[in-house]
Every structure is written in structure tokens, then in C-alpha cells.
Design a protein around this motif. Sequence first.
Motif, PDB file in Angstrom:
ATOM      1  N   MET A   1       0.823  -1.195   0.000  1.00  0.00           N
ATOM      2  CA  MET A   1       0.000   0.000   0.000  1.00  0.00           C
ATOM      3  C   MET A   1       0.869   1.260   0.000  1.00  0.00           C
ATOM      4  N   SER A   2       2.142   1.081  -0.212  1.00  0.00           N
ATOM      5  CA  SER A   2       3.078   2.192  -0.217  1.00  0.00           C
ATOM      6  C   SER A   2       2.767   3.175  -1.338  1.00  0.00           C
ATOM      7  N   ASP A   3       3.000   4.442  -1.047  1.00  0.00           N
ATOM      8  CA  ASP A   3       2.848   5.469  -2.078  1.00  0.00           C
ATOM      9  C   ASP A   3       3.898   5.322  -3.173  1.00  0.00           C
ATOM     10  N   GLU A   4       4.949   4.555  -2.901  1.00  0.00           N
ATOM     11  CA  GLU A   4       6.001   4.330  -3.896  1.00  0.00           C
ATOM     12  C   GLU A   4       5.547   3.396  -5.019  1.00  0.00           C
ATOM     13  N   LEU A   5       4.482   2.650  -4.780  1.00  0.00           N
ATOM     14  CA  LEU A   5       3.957   1.761  -5.815  1.00  0.00           C
ATOM     15  C   LEU A   5       3.027   2.573  -6.718  1.00  0.00           C
ATOM     16  N   GLU A  41      -5.817 -13.602  -6.294  1.00  0.00           N
ATOM     17  CA  GLU A  41      -6.989 -12.730  -6.207  1.00  0.00           C
ATOM     18  C   GLU A  41      -6.774 -11.441  -7.003  1.00  0.00           C
ATOM     19  N   ILE A  42      -5.600 -10.852  -6.865  1.00  0.00           N
ATOM     20  CA  ILE A  42      -5.288  -9.613  -7.577  1.00  0.00           C
ATOM     21  C   ILE A  42      -5.325  -9.841  -9.088  1.00  0.00           C
ATOM     22  N   LEU A  43      -4.702 -10.909  -9.533  1.00  0.00           N
ATOM     23  CA  LEU A  43      -4.651 -11.180 -10.969  1.00  0.00           C
ATOM     24  C   LEU A  43      -6.018 -11.519 -11.527  1.00  0.00           C
ATOM     25  N   TRP A  44      -6.837 -12.214 -10.756  1.00  0.00           N
ATOM     26  CA  TRP A  44      -8.194 -12.480 -11.224  1.00  0.00           C
ATOM     27  C   TRP A  44      -8.974 -11.173 -11.328  1.00  0.00           C
ATOM     28  N   ASP A  45      -8.845 -10.337 -10.315  1.00  0.00           N
ATOM     29  CA  ASP A  45      -9.555  -9.057 -10.322  1.00  0.00           C
ATOM     30  C   ASP A  45      -9.134  -8.205 -11.522  1.00  0.00           C
ATOM     31  N   ALA A  46      -7.850  -8.233 -11.861  1.00  0.00           N
ATOM     32  CA  ALA A  46      -7.334  -7.460 -12.996  1.00  0.00           C
ATOM     33  C   ALA A  46      -7.578  -8.168 -14.329  1.00  0.00           C
ATOM     34  N   ARG A  47      -8.033  -9.414 -14.258  1.00  0.00           N
ATOM     35  CA  ARG A  47      -8.275 -10.252 -15.442  1.00  0.00           C
ATOM     36  C   ARG A  47      -6.988 -10.475 -16.245  1.00  0.00           C
ATOM     37  N   ALA A  63      -2.002  -0.510 -15.464  1.00  0.00           N
ATOM     38  CA  ALA A  63      -2.810   0.410 -14.655  1.00  0.00           C
ATOM     39  C   ALA A  63      -3.944  -0.332 -13.959  1.00  0.00           C
ATOM     40  N   THR A  64      -4.566  -1.263 -14.676  1.00  0.00           N
ATOM     41  CA  THR A  64      -5.616  -2.094 -14.079  1.00  0.00           C
ATOM     42  C   THR A  64      -5.037  -2.941 -12.953  1.00  0.00           C
ATOM     43  N   LEU A  65      -3.848  -3.485 -13.170  1.00  0.00           N
ATOM     44  CA  LEU A  65      -3.178  -4.298 -12.154  1.00  0.00           C
ATOM     45  C   LEU A  65      -2.915  -3.487 -10.893  1.00  0.00           C
ATOM     46  N   LEU A  66      -2.403  -2.284 -11.040  1.00  0.00           N
ATOM     47  CA  LEU A  66      -2.129  -1.439  -9.879  1.00  0.00           C
ATOM     48  C   LEU A  66      -3.405  -1.169  -9.097  1.00  0.00           C
ATOM     49  N   LYS A  67      -4.470  -0.863  -9.803  1.00  0.00           N
ATOM     50  CA  LYS A  67      -5.757  -0.617  -9.142  1.00  0.00           C
ATOM     51  C   LYS A  67      -6.217  -1.872  -8.394  1.00  0.00           C
ATOM     52  N   SER A  68      -6.052  -3.034  -9.006  1.00  0.00           N
ATOM     53  CA  SER A  68      -6.460  -4.285  -8.369  1.00  0.00           C
ATOM     54  C   SER A  68      -5.612  -4.596  -7.147  1.00  0.00           C
ATOM     55  N   ILE A  69      -4.314  -4.337  -7.214  1.00  0.00           N
ATOM     56  CA  ILE A  69      -3.443  -4.572  -6.052  1.00  0.00           C
ATOM     57  C   ILE A  69      -3.974  -3.799  -4.854  1.00  0.00           C
ATOM     58  N   LYS A  70      -4.200  -2.532  -5.061  1.00  0.00           N
ATOM     59  CA  LYS A  70      -4.645  -1.678  -3.958  1.00  0.00           C
ATOM     60  C   LYS A  70      -6.039  -2.048  -3.476  1.00  0.00           C
ATOM     61  N   GLN A  71      -6.948  -2.305  -4.422  1.00  0.00           N
ATOM     62  CA  GLN A  71      -8.334  -2.599  -4.047  1.00  0.00           C
ATOM     63  C   GLN A  71      -8.466  -3.944  -3.343  1.00  0.00           C
ATOM     64  N   VAL A  72      -7.846  -4.977  -3.883  1.00  0.00           N
ATOM     65  CA  VAL A  72      -7.956  -6.313  -3.286  1.00  0.00           C
ATOM     66  C   VAL A  72      -7.371  -6.327  -1.868  1.00  0.00           C
ATOM     67  N   LEU A  73      -6.248  -5.685  -1.681  1.00  0.00           N
ATOM     68  CA  LEU A  73      -5.625  -5.672  -0.349  1.00  0.00           C
ATOM     69  C   LEU A  73      -6.425  -4.839   0.643  1.00  0.00           C
ATOM     70  N   GLN A  78     -10.247  -4.893   5.280  1.00  0.00           N
ATOM     71  CA  GLN A  78     -11.539  -4.532   5.854  1.00  0.00           C
ATOM     72  C   GLN A  78     -12.346  -5.762   6.254  1.00  0.00           C
ATOM     73  N   LYS A  79     -12.358  -6.787   5.399  1.00  0.00           N
ATOM     74  CA  LYS A  79     -13.127  -7.993   5.701  1.00  0.00           C
ATOM     75  C   LYS A  79     -12.537  -8.744   6.891  1.00  0.00           C
ATOM     76  N   ILE A  80     -11.232  -8.824   6.952  1.00  0.00           N
ATOM     77  CA  ILE A  80     -10.599  -9.514   8.081  1.00  0.00           C
ATOM     78  C   ILE A  80     -10.861  -8.754   9.375  1.00  0.00           C
ATOM     79  N   LEU A  81     -10.701  -7.448   9.360  1.00  0.00           N
ATOM     80  CA  LEU A  81     -10.939  -6.653  10.571  1.00  0.00           C
ATOM     81  C   LEU A  81     -12.396  -6.710  11.017  1.00  0.00           C
TER      82      LEU A  81
END
Length: 132
Positions: A1-5, A41-47, A63-73, A78-81
Motif C-alpha cells: 500500500m506504499s505510495d512508492e507503488l 486474487e489480484i490477478l483475477w480481479d485485474a483479469r 494500470a488495471t493491475l495497480l488498481k487491483s493490487i490496492k483494491q484487493v488488499l 476490511q473484511k478480516i478486521l
Amino acid sequence: MSDELTIDYLKTQLAKKRITIKKYLIDQQYVLGIGNAYADEILWDARISPFSVCNKIPAAKAATLLKSIKQVLQDAEQKILKNHPDIINGEVRDFMRVHNSRLKQSPGGAEIQRDTSGGRKTYFTDEQELFS
């Protein structure tokens, strides 16, 4: 979740690599904190197929992959917490959409396939595009 990614970082790194995108995501030298199950999960989300070669992935898909990385994590955290507030170690995976041995189909209705040839289980569907 780093801003460097960032998208620029990711596109530059992918362009240099001739390994599969799944190997890239789980290699802690490249991206910290993504394990086997979350990579699926990330790769499936990004298709994007886990067997895609990094330097063959188009910029738009990066760009889709980056969005999926952040969203899936973020969604996983949130679900675990919510369901297990006293643990956040990632071992709770009952909410996963494809990396789940009990599931036969993805949320999109495609058959979930499993590959064990690389020492790790990889879960994927035909909904994911292969770049090779």
C-alpha cells in the motif's frame, strides 16, 4: 500500500522482467507483502493470467493491475478486521473469490482451475487474459 507503488514504477519494473506476473508479485524483492493467495486474487480481479510474462503486459493492463493490487488488499483488510478484529495476519481467506479450494466457479461463473506446477497452487479462470 506504499505510495512508492505508482503506475510509473510498475510499468518500468514490468518492462524489465521476463518472468511471469505471478512470480513477480510474490517475490518480496519487487513488491512487499503480497503472498500466493493474494496474487491469485489480484490477478483475477485485474483479469490478467498468472502465466502472463511481465514485459508483455500492456500499459493499460498495468494500470488495471495497480488498481487491483490496492483494491484487493484494502478489501481483504476490511473484511478480516470486520469478521476477525483480533487478527490481521492474512490467514483468514474464506472471503477470497478464486483462491479458495471449496469454490468451483468464480463470481463471474467461470470454472476455477488449479495449477500446482511451480511448487505453489495457482487458482485462475479463463476470464483472465494471457500476455506472452
